[in-house]
Enzyme design. Structure first.
Site, PDB file in Angstrom:
ATOM      1  N   GLU A 275     135.341  36.874 -62.150  1.00 53.68           N
ATOM      2  CA  GLU A 275     135.399  38.063 -63.016  1.00 53.68           C
ATOM      3  C   GLU A 275     136.080  38.453 -64.064  1.00 53.68           C
ATOM      4  OE1 GLU A 275     132.274  40.267 -60.543  1.00 53.68           O
ATOM      5  OE2 GLU A 275     130.963  38.534 -60.748  1.00 53.68           O
ATOM      6  N   PRO A 276     136.777  37.684 -64.195  1.00 54.87           N
ATOM      7  CA  PRO A 276     137.997  38.714 -65.464  1.00 54.87           C
ATOM      8  C   PRO A 276     137.217  39.305 -66.616  1.00 54.87           C
ATOM      9  CG  PRO A 276     137.526  36.420 -65.289  1.00 54.87           C
ATOM     10  CD  PRO A 276     136.247  36.428 -64.301  1.00 54.87           C
ATOM     11  N   GLY A 277     137.706  40.162 -66.823  1.00 50.78           N
ATOM     12  CA  GLY A 277     137.503  41.058 -67.818  1.00 50.78           C
ATOM     13  C   GLY A 277     138.641  41.579 -68.229  1.00 50.78           C
ATOM     14  N   CYS A 343     138.507  67.739 -81.525  1.00 49.07           N
ATOM     15  CA  CYS A 343     138.397  69.081 -80.761  1.00 49.07           C
ATOM     16  C   CYS A 343     138.885  69.265 -79.118  1.00 49.07           C
ATOM     17  CB  CYS A 343     137.654  69.814 -81.737  1.00 49.07           C
ATOM     18  SG  CYS A 343     138.271  70.552 -83.542  1.00 49.07           S
ATOM     19  N   TYR A 372     138.036  47.692 -72.495  1.00 47.03           N
ATOM     20  CA  TYR A 372     137.641  49.076 -72.404  1.00 47.03           C
ATOM     21  C   TYR A 372     138.548  49.961 -73.727  1.00 47.03           C
ATOM     22  CZ  TYR A 372     137.297  46.562 -67.688  1.00 47.03           C
ATOM     23  OH  TYR A 372     136.716  45.678 -66.863  1.00 47.03           O
TER      24      TYR A 372
HETATM   25  C1  PLP Z   1     134.629  45.705 -63.838  1.00 46.72           C
HETATM   26  C2  PLP Z   1     134.310  44.030 -63.742  1.00 46.72           C
HETATM   27  C3  PLP Z   1     134.843  43.616 -63.372  1.00 46.72           C
HETATM   28  C4  PLP Z   1     136.125  43.096 -64.314  1.00 46.72           C
HETATM   29  O1  PLP Z   1     137.022  43.740 -63.703  1.00 46.72           O
HETATM   30  P1  PLP Z   1     138.648  44.120 -65.007  1.00 46.72           P
HETATM   31  O2  PLP Z   1     139.714  44.479 -63.641  1.00 46.72           O
HETATM   32  O3  PLP Z   1     138.434  43.886 -66.167  1.00 46.72           O
HETATM   33  O4  PLP Z   1     138.679  42.197 -64.570  1.00 46.72           O
HETATM   34  C5  PLP Z   1     134.498  42.277 -62.420  1.00 46.72           C
HETATM   35  N1  PLP Z   1     133.513  42.341 -61.922  1.00 46.72           N
HETATM   36  C6  PLP Z   1     132.763  43.378 -62.041  1.00 46.72           C
HETATM   37  C7  PLP Z   1     131.094  43.914 -60.763  1.00 46.72           C
HETATM   38  C8  PLP Z   1     133.084  44.678 -62.435  1.00 46.72           C
HETATM   39  O5  PLP Z   1     132.573  45.819 -62.261  1.00 46.72           O
END
Ligand code: PLP
Length: 422
Positions: A275-277, A343, A372
């Site tokens: 699950e890369p973000g 502010c 993010y």
């Molecule tokens: C936020 C999240 C991700 C992604 O995390 P990154 O650090 O952006 O890769 C993957 N899995 C779950 C369950 C998350 O909450």
């Protein structure tokens, strides 16, 4: 590597000068590079070439813009979602429901039902009761929900406390030692197919050691669960790989990560899910801003830019660093604080930093703002909601409008009992 660079003295995104985008769309504005997104999607996939059967689910929360999701869908990624809103986005972008994983510690019955009826690929359960409720909802509809149990391996990810998720005291997952008993109670429920386990220990990890330690614990759990007769077909290893925010930062590459994964999971015989973000979207975006004033300060001048903490919350929230660059650097430098118009003293992007010299009216960027960033934006101080632009080669498009304060004002009303004179 990204596609933001100086060409003839002017900062470009791919083939487009950022000044052209500022002129057309105004500032502040997020600018994303399609080539960078595609490159990161490819490099991450290639890094895992030695890890066997792999499913990639882009973590939408990092950057949920619909156009970004379409790029990821075209790159063959599924999605990891944490709300019904994110599920709707994934589907709207053309990601098949069967490729969507639903994470999140507080999925509501409405969200679970919608996801079930859409044919969701996998629910990552956060607690036993969620499994019971999901099984009941599925059985009542003649459906079977695919699920994994998210475990908390009690590993310190070594990242910022607000983005650590794998310590015992964090709210995520079930304690790893309780997983066999919970499997025992959930595995036989009609409506539920408990196919494996999931973890996600935190974000912006700069060291592979905590990930490897967590994966080893999961490996032991897989062996234990199989010994108890549970067929374990999938393990979801989450996201978390960090990105360089400061010039010179060295982080584990996707190839190094993939080699570690291959090593740690060698004998598992499962479908591995990721699950890369941030690692996909982080360096694929910048926040383009304009200098309003250079204000004399007690120690250093304040560069007041038209972007603020409501547009990019990470510095205020996580003390995060974003490199700051002039769009037309002169070669001169200055030491300054960088702050926005909101502010709050927390609306400060940097203190006493050595930066490209800028003056009022100059354009500048905060780098590594693709993850993010826009998704955490608000309208605090009754500012506009920041727009987003996607670049592809020498073309660009506005992929999210600037939502003006008057639009937000129009959604509010004064109840009649407050009307004066009644
Ligand atoms: C936020 C999240 C991700 C992604 O995390 P990154 O650090 O952006 O890769 C993957 N899995 C779950 C369950 C998350 O909450």
């Amino acid at each position: 590597m990204d596609h933001f660079s100086l060409v003839d003295g002017a900062m470009h995104c791919e083939g487009v000068p950022l000044s052209v985008i500022a002129e057309a769309v105004g500032t502040p504005v997020y600018v994303y590079s399609t080539a960078t997104l595609k490159r990161h999607a490819r490099v991450f996939r290639e890094g895992l070439a030695g890890a066997g059967d792999v499913h990639l689910a882009y973590a939408i929360k990092a950057n949920p813009n619909l156009a970004v999701l379409r790029v990821m869908a075209d790159a063959g990624y599924g999605a990891d979602v944490v709300s019904g809103g994110e599920l709707a986005r994934a589907l709207a972008a053309g990601i098949p429901a069967s490729d969507v994983v639903f994470s999140g510690v507080g999925k509501t019955v409405t969200e679970l039902t919608t996801a079930l009826e859409a044919g969701l690929g996998q629910f990552n359960l956060e607690l036993e009761e969620e499994g019971v409720v999901l099984a009941g909802l599925a059985a009542a509809r003649g459906l079977v929900a695919n699920a994994t149990l998210r475990v908390n391996p009690d590993v310190d990810a070594g990242t910022h406390a607000k983005i650590s998720t794998g310590k015992r005291e964090n709210k995520f997952g079930v304690p790893i030692d309780q997983a066999p008993a919970i499997f025992g109670r959930l595995a036989g429920l009609p409506g539920l197919a408990l196919r494996g386990v999931a973890i996600h220990i935190g974000s912006q990890l700069s060291d592979l050691a905590p990930l490897e330690a967590a994966y080893r614990r999961v490996g032991e759990l897989v062996t234990e669960l199989r010994g108890l007769g549970f067929p374990i077909e999938r393990v979801d290893l989450g996201g978390g790989l960090g990105v360089p925010y400061r010039e010179g930062d060295v982080l584990p590459s996707p190839a190094e990560y993939g080699a570690m994964v291959a090593r740690a999971t060698k004998d598992w015989g499962v479908r591995l899910m990721f699950e890369p973000g941030r690692v996909i979207a982080g360096n694929a975006g910048v926040l383009l801003t304009k200098v309003i004033w250079v204000k004399p300060g007690a120690i250093n001048p304040y560069v007041i830019v038209d972007a603020a903490m409501n547009d990019l919350a990470r510095p205020a929230m996580y003390d995060a660093w974003h490199d700051f660059r002039a769009v037309h650097p002169t070669g001169e430098r200055m030491v300054a604080n960088i702050a926005g118009p909101v502010c709050e003293s927390g609306d400060t992007f940097a203190m006493g930093r050595d930066i490209d010299a800028v003056k009022s009216g100059d354009l500048a960027i905060f780098r590594t703002a693709g993850a993010y960033g826009a998704t955490m934006a608000s309208t605090y101080n009754s500012r506009a909601l920041v727009p987003e632009v996607l670049v592809d080669g020498d073309r660009f498009a506005v992929v999210a409008d600037r939502i003006l304060p008057e639009t937000i004002l129009a959604a509010e009303r004064i109840p009649e009992w407050l009307t004066p004179g009644d």
